[in-house]
Structure formats: C-alpha cells, structure tokens
Enzyme design. Structure first.
Site, PDB file in Angstrom:
ATOM      1  N   GLN A 199     -78.844  45.773 -16.843  1.00 52.41           N
ATOM      2  CA  GLN A 199     -78.970  45.553 -18.287  1.00 52.41           C
ATOM      3  C   GLN A 199     -80.434  45.378 -18.702  1.00 52.41           C
ATOM      4  OE1 GLN A 199     -76.342  46.120 -19.821  1.00 52.41           O
ATOM      5  NE2 GLN A 199     -74.789  45.798 -18.248  1.00 52.41           N
ATOM      6  N   ASP A 213     -66.294  47.830  -2.473  1.00 57.71           N
ATOM      7  CA  ASP A 213     -67.099  48.545  -3.472  1.00 57.71           C
ATOM      8  C   ASP A 213     -68.312  47.699  -3.847  1.00 57.71           C
ATOM      9  OD1 ASP A 213     -67.991  50.250  -5.468  1.00 57.71           O
ATOM     10  OD2 ASP A 213     -66.634  49.435  -6.971  1.00 57.71           O
ATOM     11  N   LYS A 214     -68.090  46.423  -4.149  1.00 52.16           N
ATOM     12  CA  LYS A 214     -69.199  45.528  -4.487  1.00 52.16           C
ATOM     13  C   LYS A 214     -70.123  45.334  -3.295  1.00 52.16           C
ATOM     14  CE  LYS A 214     -67.181  42.771  -8.207  1.00 52.16           C
ATOM     15  NZ  LYS A 214     -65.935  43.545  -8.321  1.00 52.16           N
ATOM     16  N   ARG A 262     -74.221  58.627  -6.358  1.00 47.14           N
ATOM     17  CA  ARG A 262     -72.838  58.221  -6.082  1.00 47.14           C
ATOM     18  C   ARG A 262     -72.365  58.730  -4.723  1.00 47.14           C
ATOM     19  NH1 ARG A 262     -70.638  54.052  -9.028  1.00 47.14           N
ATOM     20  NH2 ARG A 262     -72.076  53.880 -10.772  1.00 47.14           N
ATOM     21  N   GLN A 287     -69.097  66.848  -3.178  1.00 48.37           N
ATOM     22  CA  GLN A 287     -70.526  67.169  -3.140  1.00 48.37           C
ATOM     23  C   GLN A 287     -71.164  67.023  -4.519  1.00 48.37           C
ATOM     24  OE1 GLN A 287     -72.576  68.049  -0.433  1.00 48.37           O
ATOM     25  NE2 GLN A 287     -70.844  67.382   0.816  1.00 48.37           N
ATOM     26  N   VAL A 313     -71.184  61.485  12.995  1.00 45.17           N
ATOM     27  CA  VAL A 313     -72.084  60.354  12.807  1.00 45.17           C
ATOM     28  C   VAL A 313     -73.014  60.621  11.622  1.00 45.17           C
ATOM     29  CG1 VAL A 313     -73.899  58.943  13.831  1.00 45.17           C
ATOM     30  CG2 VAL A 313     -71.982  59.729  15.242  1.00 45.17           C
ATOM     31  N   HIS A 327     -63.512  55.949 -15.825  1.00 44.15           N
ATOM     32  CA  HIS A 327     -63.805  56.803 -14.675  1.00 44.15           C
ATOM     33  C   HIS A 327     -62.763  56.654 -13.569  1.00 44.15           C
ATOM     34  CE1 HIS A 327     -65.698  53.096 -13.066  1.00 44.15           C
ATOM     35  NE2 HIS A 327     -65.436  53.614 -11.900  1.00 44.15           N
TER      36      HIS A 327
END
Length: 633
Positions: free
Chosen positions: A369, A305-306, A154, A132, A107, A223
């Site tokens: 931006q 992801d969004k 990230r 990591q 958890v 990436h």
C-alpha cells in the site's frame, strides 16, 4: 480352501486394480484408496509386488488396508517375517502406497526454497501455455515501479506454493499415519498450490481489485474464480486427464478437490432447519477437513500461500521477514475439534503467529500500500479503462474480446498479461492516445501527487460511486484565502483497508493449539494469555487523497483543500496538518486540544524506543512492536 484360492486369483485381476472400461496402470494401482482394502486386497497387493510368499502371514493376522500404516519392522518380525531383507522389501512396498517417490522428480533451483523436487505431473502442468503465462505477470503489480527489486512474477510464487503445500501435507503424513493421507491426496494438494493463482490478470490484484470493478461494476469477479476456470481450460486444452489418471488421480472427484482448495466449495449447501449446514465439499470427506487448510485457509488465514509470498516478497523488497515457516512445519499436527480435523500448532508458537500477521501488516504498510505504488496502479487503471474498448484479443472460435471481457473466455484470457502495458505505450493508434499519454507520464515519473492521508473515526463502507462523491466534496472544501480553483476531476480519493487478514477479528482466535503433555487435545489461547503489548484492534482504514495537477501552486492549494475536507468529515488530523495548513487545524477543537498534550516528564526506560534488542552479538526483533507504527519508506 480351493475356493478361497480361486477367489484370491480372481480378485487379483478385478476390482482392486481394474476399472470396467480399461486396465489401470501400476502407478494408479498404488494410489487407490488403500484404507478401504480388506484382507484379500492387501494380500493381492503383496502378490503384485512379488511378496506373495508372505501373504499367509498377513492373512493370519487379518491385516486390512487401514492396518498397513501401522506395520513396522518390529511388527513384521513378530509376525514371523524372519529375514531382515524381506522385512525391508515389505516396508518399502507398503510405503509406496502413501509416499511419493523421488524417482523421476525434476529439480528446480529456487532462490527462496533452494533446490526443490517437483513431481512429473506438476512438471506437465508447469509446461502448459496457461501456466507459462504467469511468467509475464508481476507478483506485486505496480509496486515494481517503486521497489526496483520487486521484479518477481506469479510463476515462481506458484511453484513455491506447490512445493510448500507438498512439504506440509507430507510432514503431517509422516507424523500421523492414522490420518491415512494417500499419494493422491498429496498430489492434489500440490496441484492446488501450483494452480491457485492461474486466474490473475495484468498487474495481479490491480486487475481484479481496481480495473474490473470500474469497468464492470455489475460483475462479482475474483481471481480465485478465474483460477478455477483457467484450471479447467488448461486440463481440457492440454489433455491432462489421462496423465492425471496415470499418476493415480481419480476423476472427476480429484479435480473437484483441487478446485475446492483454490476457491472454496463449488456448490455450497443450504443450511438445515437447525442452522447447521452439511459438509460443503465434494472432493474429500469431513474426516480429511484439514486438507482444505493447506493452500488457502478460509478459517484463520494461516496457509502456505502466505508463507511463500512473505518469504519471497521480503526477499525481493529488501524487507526482513520475521516469520519462519520451517519452524511451523516442525510443530504442525492435526487434532480433532468437535468432529472436524484441524491443523494445530504448539502452544509456545502463539507469539510467532502474532509475528506472522504483524509481518503481513508491515508488508502492506511499507510496500503493498505504498502511496506511490498505489497511485501508479491508479494511473495504470485509468489508462486501461480508456484503452478497454480499443484492445482486441482473439478468443475461442475466433471471437474478439476486450481487456474487460476477456475474463469471459479463457482462451482470450490466456493471452492477457502485463504486456498490454507496452502494447498501449508503443501503439500508434489515435484511439489509444489518452491511455498512452497516461502511461508515458508513469514512465517519465510525472505522477499524481499524494496531498494527504487521514483516518475515519469509525469504519465506513465506500463504493466506487461514493469515492467520486468524496472527490467532489474535496473540491468543494476550498478554504478561505486560497485563490487556486480546483475541480472534482483534479482529485482522486482512495480508501485502503489494513487488517490482520480477517477484518476486525483477531485471526489467532481461530487457531487451535496443543500442549506438549497432551498433543491430541486442541485448545484456544486468548490474547490476554499471551502479552499485554499486542494490538488492541486488528483493522483500520486509511484514506488518501491525490491531486492530478502537479504544479507546485496547485499541490500547495490541494493540501489545504484536503485539511479542510478532513475537518468537515470529522476525520483524523493529518500528520503534517500543522505544517501545510497551520491556519486551519486550530479551527477543529479536538485537533487543537491534541497540540496541548505534553510529555509527563517521566524518563523513558533506556532502549524502550527501539524496535530491536541486542543480545550478545545478535540483534533480535522485538516480538510485538506497535501495529500502528508507520513503516512507509
């Protein structure tokens, strides 16, 4: 009869549950693709689960693996499985074939999604040096130096995407058993979500979007490509293949499936003479095409992801998020469209999806931006370019790599994180002095100044070389009456692309919907069927000019240079053009004409100039505010 019995006994210890080389674990047995089972394999599974007393009932009904998803308590009772307890045992055993048990889950307490359960295989991946490493890469790069709350990394974003990927695929699995989603499908989708950003470099998009194009313009590198390379490196270095097999993954097919979800087809096929390309993916067949829309949706951009970065970034930036991914989960289902299966949503959700893309646009305008954030990343990029030859990172075989060449070796790239900023800043090396001075200016907020923002009349493609030419053009746009001489090196020109995720196209045109009355039929909903207040265009370019000289006299002159350059390039009139260069703006007829526009005198309806509507004690954001509104703080 004796032969049939012997055949069943032989089958119980052969192909259904073993491989030619080694005995497969019980966990792997459950994750085999049960939809290919025949009657004998189904009965063998019942014996393995200690339910062999009921195998004759399944044999009489000729139930194969495909039929297992449709077994209910009522069906078992009709088959003659009398005791309720026995029926529940059978249902529980069958569910283990396609559902991931909560046993042995770890958890995590996430600030966005609450307490979330992570599968042991995902925990093994998280507990590797390669994963990591993401703890030390800021999610929003230099934006953290503008928004104090944007300190997230990230690492937590990837955990959130892995969790949401599992939520979406398991929701589809429960709603539509006919999709035959397996446990290994679920695990592969979760792993892809978890590992989709493994390849990000220092300061995230700054590294692959600004730094690498400057120092290695001949290299096409993103990436996503690095994420696939880092994933392969992680699996090899941490000997994860046996662990993956233990939990039911079939290698190498499932490894290909995971990587395809991250970066698309690994080896795209060539189109046939009829112009139709064959199915481009190896990991899963065309019947499971919808699985490729969960982590990184190449078709319309609606993916988990969004969902995570909308929620997470808004939370840390202090910006309201108009999109609720949990509502999308409630209405998500898979429909067949021309032989392919797509994830669709209810027709009434079309407005929420426009809100989702509007939220994306607002995040770019207000944060991603931000003019100060952009110039900070530009300055960091300049420092990295100057430091590139002098930073040494040890990679595989003891070979040394630089900041830019580390992408060629994943062992070296594993050691490359945001820490390189401090490494340069605190280095006593004379070779790093220029880079160190730039970073010191950032720390002391001695930043380059934005002298103006404009827009081109039509879309322009601008390369790195052309941006340098534009900087020279700005320097050559000295207006009459200005005695300050500025040179090309004093200017930086930046072109920013703002869109709804698909350049000039409307992404909603790529979304399929279904109606309540017929949830199996996919339909399209066009913009004119939704609202007249939706944006007319879905992409624009912003051109910003920065000046490196920061004294007041130079900045005042640079702004006049900029306005004169806009006139020569036929760009739009800067918002403050009449203030910073009132003697120049009338020189362009179209700009002068715009000053003569007057209000028509009609009274605006009360409340129409507000972006919110009050309903009782609640405040509701308008569904479709103007997409051109400037939200920059």
């Amino acid at each position: 009869m004796e032969n049939r019995k012997r055949a069943r006994e032989d089958l119980s210890c052969t192909n259904a549950f073993t491989t030619p080389k080694k005995q497969i674990t019980e966990e792997t047995q459950r994750d085999r693709d049960f939809k290919h089972w025949g009657v004998e394999e189904t009965c063998s599974y019942l014996r393995q689960e200690g339910l062999g007393v009921w195998e004759s009932k399944f044999e009489e009904e000729r139930i194969t693996g495909v039929g297992l998803r449709y077994i209910t308590d009522e069906r078992l009772e009709k088959m003659g499985v009398g005791p309720l307890g026995e029926r529940l045992k059978i249902l529980h055993s069958l569910e283990k074939l396609w559902q991931i048990s909560a046993e042995h889950m770890k958890v995590f307490n996430d600030p966005i999604h609450g307490h979330i359960e992570i599968h042991p295989l995902l925990v093994r991946i998280i507990d590797t040096p390669q994963f990591q490493r993401l703890r030390h890469i800021k999610q929003l790069g230099g934006t953290y130096l503008v928004f104090p709350g944007a300190s997230h990394n990230r690492f937590e974003h990837c955990i959130g995407v892995g969790y949401l990927a599992g939520q979406l695929v398991q929701t589809l699995n429960k709603k539509q058993p006919e999709l035959l989603i397996t446990r290994q499908d679920i695990l592969c989708v979760q792993i892809a979500g978890l590992c989709h950003d493994l390849g990000h470099g220092p300061f995230s998009h700054m590294y692959d979007g600004m730094f690498i194009p400057k120092v290695r313009p001949d290299v096409v590198w993103k990436h996503e490509k690095a994420s696939v390379q880092m994933f392969d490196h992680m699996v090899k270095e941490n000997k994860l293949e046996p662990v993956m097999e233990k939990y039911g993954l079939i290698l190498p097919d499932d490894l290909d499936f995971i990587k395809e979800q991250i970066a698309g087809p690994l080896h795209p096929p060539v189109s046939t003479s009829k112009g139709q390309a064959p199915w481009p993916y190896k990991g899963r067949p065309k019947e499971k095409s919808f699985l490729y829309e969960i982590v990184a949706n190449k078709r319309n951009g609606i993916d988990v992801d969004k969902w995570d970065y909308f929620a997470r970034d808004c939370y840390h930036l202090g910006i309201h998020n108009n999109f609720d991914h949990r509502r999308f989960l409630k209405f998500a289902r898979v429909c067949d469209v021309d032989g392919k299966k797509y994830i669709c949503t209810r027709d009434k959700e079309v407005g929420n999806l426009y809100d989702m893309f509007h939220t994306r646009n607002c995040l770019h305008r207000r944060a991603y931006q931000h003019k100060v954030g952009n110039i900070i990343e530009t300055m960091i990029t300049e420092a990295f370019v100057k430091a590139d030859p002098h930073i040494q990172i040890q990679g595989s075989g003891g070979k040394m790599f630089t900041l830019s060449s580390a992408i060629d070796d994943m062992e070296a790239y594993t050691k490359l994180t945001d820490h390189v900023f401090e490494q340069i800043l605190y280095s006593p090396s004379l070779e790093l002095k220029e880079a160190r001075d730039i970073l010191q200016n950032i720390i002391c907020r001695r930043l380059y100044k934005c002298v103006g923002q404009t827009q081109p009349e039509t879309y322009v493609e601008v390369s790195q070389e052309e941006l340098l030419v534009w900087a020279s053009d700005v320097a050559n746009s000295k207006p009459d009456g200005t005695d300050v001489i500025l040179i090309p090196d004093d200017f930086i020109v930046s072109v920013i692309y703002m869109d709804y995720g698909m350049k000039e196209k409307n992404p909603i045109n790529k979304v399929h919907f279904y109606c309540k009355n017929n949830p199996t039929k996919a339909i399209k909903i066009r913009k004119n069927q939704v609202s007249k207040l939706l944006p007319e265009k879905f992409a624009e370019q912003l051109i910003r000019v920065y000046c490196k000289r920061t004294d007041e006299k130079s900045i005042e002159a640079a702004k006049k240079y900029f306005v004169n350059w806009c006139i020569r390039k036929n760009f739009s009139k800067p918002q403050d053009g009449d203030v910073i260069a009132p003697e120049l703006t009338p020189l362009k007829p179209s700009w002068a004409a715009s000053n003569d526009e007057e209000d028509d005198g009609s009274e605006r309806p009360r409340g129409t100039d507000r972006s919110t509507t009050r309903i009782g004690n609640n405040v509701k954001t308008n569904l479709f505010p103007s997409h051109t509104e400037n939200h920059t703080p």
